[in-house]
Scaffold this motif. Structure first.
Motif, PDB file in Angstrom:
ATOM      1  N   SER A   7       0.816  -1.217   0.000  1.00  0.00           N
ATOM      2  CA  SER A   7       0.000   0.000   0.000  1.00  0.00           C
ATOM      3  C   SER A   7       0.846   1.261   0.000  1.00  0.00           C
ATOM      4  O   SER A   7       0.524   2.247  -0.686  1.00  0.00           O
ATOM      5  CB  SER A   7      -0.928  -0.001   1.221  1.00  0.00           C
ATOM      6  OG  SER A   7      -1.794  -1.116   1.188  1.00  0.00           O
ATOM      7  N   SER A  57      -8.173  -4.520   2.100  1.00  0.00           N
ATOM      8  CA  SER A  57      -7.432  -3.848   3.182  1.00  0.00           C
ATOM      9  C   SER A  57      -7.388  -2.338   2.965  1.00  0.00           C
ATOM     10  O   SER A  57      -7.627  -1.553   3.891  1.00  0.00           O
ATOM     11  CB  SER A  57      -5.995  -4.394   3.257  1.00  0.00           C
ATOM     12  OG  SER A  57      -5.973  -5.729   3.669  1.00  0.00           O
ATOM     13  N   ASP A  58      -7.096  -1.932   1.736  1.00  0.00           N
ATOM     14  CA  ASP A  58      -7.007  -0.493   1.450  1.00  0.00           C
ATOM     15  C   ASP A  58      -8.369   0.181   1.499  1.00  0.00           C
ATOM     16  O   ASP A  58      -8.480   1.350   1.882  1.00  0.00           O
ATOM     17  CB  ASP A  58      -6.346  -0.283   0.090  1.00  0.00           C
ATOM     18  CG  ASP A  58      -4.867  -0.657   0.108  1.00  0.00           C
ATOM     19  OD1 ASP A  58      -4.219  -0.452   1.150  1.00  0.00           O
ATOM     20  OD2 ASP A  58      -4.365  -1.152  -0.912  1.00  0.00           O
ATOM     21  N   THR A  92      -9.042   0.769   5.171  1.00  0.00           N
ATOM     22  CA  THR A  92      -8.223   1.874   5.665  1.00  0.00           C
ATOM     23  C   THR A  92      -8.770   3.224   5.212  1.00  0.00           C
ATOM     24  O   THR A  92      -8.788   4.197   5.982  1.00  0.00           O
ATOM     25  CB  THR A  92      -6.773   1.704   5.184  1.00  0.00           C
ATOM     26  OG1 THR A  92      -6.249   0.467   5.684  1.00  0.00           O
ATOM     27  CG2 THR A  92      -5.899   2.844   5.671  1.00  0.00           C
ATOM     28  N   GLU A 124      -9.008  -2.244  12.913  1.00  0.00           N
ATOM     29  CA  GLU A 124      -8.281  -1.022  13.277  1.00  0.00           C
ATOM     30  C   GLU A 124      -8.924   0.235  12.715  1.00  0.00           C
ATOM     31  O   GLU A 124      -8.799   1.316  13.294  1.00  0.00           O
ATOM     32  CB  GLU A 124      -6.835  -1.129  12.791  1.00  0.00           C
ATOM     33  CG  GLU A 124      -6.008  -2.155  13.569  1.00  0.00           C
ATOM     34  CD  GLU A 124      -4.668  -2.418  12.922  1.00  0.00           C
ATOM     35  OE1 GLU A 124      -4.390  -1.778  11.864  1.00  0.00           O
ATOM     36  OE2 GLU A 124      -3.907  -3.252  13.444  1.00  0.00           O
ATOM     37  N   SER A 125      -9.614   0.100  11.590  1.00  0.00           N
ATOM     38  CA  SER A 125     -10.118   1.295  10.902  1.00  0.00           C
ATOM     39  C   SER A 125     -11.576   1.619  11.210  1.00  0.00           C
ATOM     40  O   SER A 125     -12.073   2.658  10.782  1.00  0.00           O
ATOM     41  CB  SER A 125      -9.962   1.121   9.388  1.00  0.00           C
ATOM     42  OG  SER A 125     -10.723   0.024   8.925  1.00  0.00           O
ATOM     43  N   GLY A 167     -13.272   3.173   6.363  1.00  0.00           N
ATOM     44  CA  GLY A 167     -13.670   2.928   7.744  1.00  0.00           C
ATOM     45  C   GLY A 167     -15.158   2.747   7.934  1.00  0.00           C
ATOM     46  O   GLY A 167     -15.806   1.925   7.287  1.00  0.00           O
ATOM     47  N   ARG A 199      -7.408   0.307  -5.494  1.00  0.00           N
ATOM     48  CA  ARG A 199      -6.633   0.597  -4.283  1.00  0.00           C
ATOM     49  C   ARG A 199      -6.107   2.031  -4.314  1.00  0.00           C
ATOM     50  O   ARG A 199      -6.141   2.740  -3.301  1.00  0.00           O
ATOM     51  CB  ARG A 199      -5.467  -0.385  -4.158  1.00  0.00           C
ATOM     52  CG  ARG A 199      -5.875  -1.849  -4.031  1.00  0.00           C
ATOM     53  CD  ARG A 199      -4.667  -2.762  -4.100  1.00  0.00           C
ATOM     54  NE  ARG A 199      -3.777  -2.535  -2.975  1.00  0.00           N
ATOM     55  CZ  ARG A 199      -2.495  -2.908  -2.958  1.00  0.00           C
ATOM     56  NH1 ARG A 199      -1.949  -3.482  -4.023  1.00  0.00           N
ATOM     57  NH2 ARG A 199      -1.756  -2.683  -1.894  1.00  0.00           N
ATOM     58  N   ALA A 202      -6.858  -4.936   9.517  1.00  0.00           N
ATOM     59  CA  ALA A 202      -7.052  -3.568   9.016  1.00  0.00           C
ATOM     60  C   ALA A 202      -8.493  -3.119   9.204  1.00  0.00           C
ATOM     61  O   ALA A 202      -8.761  -1.949   9.517  1.00  0.00           O
ATOM     62  CB  ALA A 202      -6.662  -3.501   7.533  1.00  0.00           C
ATOM     63  N   LEU A 212      -7.055   5.102  -1.694  1.00  0.00           N
ATOM     64  CA  LEU A 212      -6.072   5.784  -0.851  1.00  0.00           C
ATOM     65  C   LEU A 212      -5.871   7.252  -1.208  1.00  0.00           C
ATOM     66  O   LEU A 212      -5.574   8.074  -0.338  1.00  0.00           O
ATOM     67  CB  LEU A 212      -4.728   5.040  -0.942  1.00  0.00           C
ATOM     68  CG  LEU A 212      -4.721   3.611  -0.393  1.00  0.00           C
ATOM     69  CD1 LEU A 212      -3.361   2.965  -0.630  1.00  0.00           C
ATOM     70  CD2 LEU A 212      -5.066   3.593   1.093  1.00  0.00           C
TER      71      LEU A 212
END
Length: 295
Positions: A56, A133-134, A137, A183-184, A140, A92, A180, A96
């Motif tokens: 990432s 995952s991205d 992140t 966490e997000s 959320g 991705r 992830a 981001l």
């Protein structure tokens, strides 16, 4: 006495060849998108050499995102698996660096990503997991909103399935994606999503869900646990404490420790209140096990 003629002079009448029976041969259905790689094995260099697994932090912004986003869905739904992998990496990058442009089509992107996880081609499977995952992140709690909630449910199920695989190649990447996710996102609404999986028929899915639940609970303040429901948490822990997999049982013990600490701030009365709480909300055999855990 007649002489026997030499063998070369013998005239043997030709025998009509027997008609061979027809054998019905069913042609195998060609699946060019799937290739030969197994999703549970690392990609073969010869087959997947054209696919790069880009961390990432090494992804770069898109030069002309407004123009590129219009063709993103078409690329993700391509019949060419290499094109799908490239489009997943683009998704991705959008997540981001250009998340506002991705938001209107986020539900479709998530559904295509979940579908790609089911593909036996290892390169496509891994790239789709990295994409999830991205997305976690970048977005959320937005993933839990009504417009994307159903697509998130599908993505979550596929990740839990992949995290439950035997082969390390798939399992580790899916575990990273689930971490992830935890966490997000705000733990309380995510807990409500995860709780349904602790009763899943697949014991490995139960264990993976239990680990995520324990991580969510550890992020909650006592008030957050009470809002979710201490009784619900302790009943979930009691159910997992008797599970077949040690990961589920370990997660259950972590949940118990968190609930115990949240029950009361009075240290002198904590043990007595814990005993009463367990006996009031659990069958006797489960209550006794919970009491022993913190004694």
């Amino acid at each position: 006495m007649a002489l026997r003629p030499p063998d070369d002079d013998l005239q043997i009448p030709s025998e009509r060849p027997k008609k061979q029976p027809k054998i019905a041969v069913t042609a195998e259905k060609q699946q060019p998108d799937y290739g030969v790689n197994d999703e549970n094995k690392p990609p073969q260099a010869t087959a997947d050499a054209s696919v790069d697994y880009i961390p990432s932090e090494n992804l770069k912004p898109i030069a002309d995102p407004e123009a590129e986003v219009r063709g993103l869905i078409e690329g993700l739904e391509s019949k060419d698996w290499v094109k799908v992998c490239e489009s997943l990496n683009d998704a991705r990058r959008f997540a981001l660096y250009h998340s506002i442009l991705l938001l209107p089509i986020l539900d479709r992107v998530m559904l295509v990503t979940a579908k790609a996880m089911k593909n036996p081609r290892s390169a496509l499977c891994k790239t789709s997991i990295m994409t999830s995952s991205d997305i976690f992140t970048a977005f959320g709690d937005k993933l839990l909103e009504p417009s994307t909630s159903d697509a998130f449910d599908e993505l979550l199920l596929q990740l839990l399935l992949k995290a439950s695989q035997d082969k390390r190649f798939v399992c580790e990447e899916a575990d990273n994606a689930v971490k992830a996710m935890v966490e997000s996102m705000t733990p309380l609404p995510l807990l409500r999503k995860l709780k349904t999986y602790v009763s899943h028929s697949n014991l490995r899915i139960r264990a993976k869900a239990a680990i995520s639940i324990s991580r969510c609970v550890s992020k909650l303040e006592p008030e957050g646990m009470k809002e979710f429901g201490l009784v619900s948490l302790i009943q979930t822990a009691a159910e997992l404490l008797n599970d077949r997999l040690p990961e589920a049982r370990e997660a259950a013990r972590a949940i118990v420790a968190s609930v115990y600490e949240a029950l009361t701030e009075n240290e002198e009365e904590k043990q007595e209140e814990w005993q009463s709480f367990c006996q009031s909300n659990l069958p006797a055999i489960h209550a006794q096990a919970m009491i022993k855990l913190v004694s």
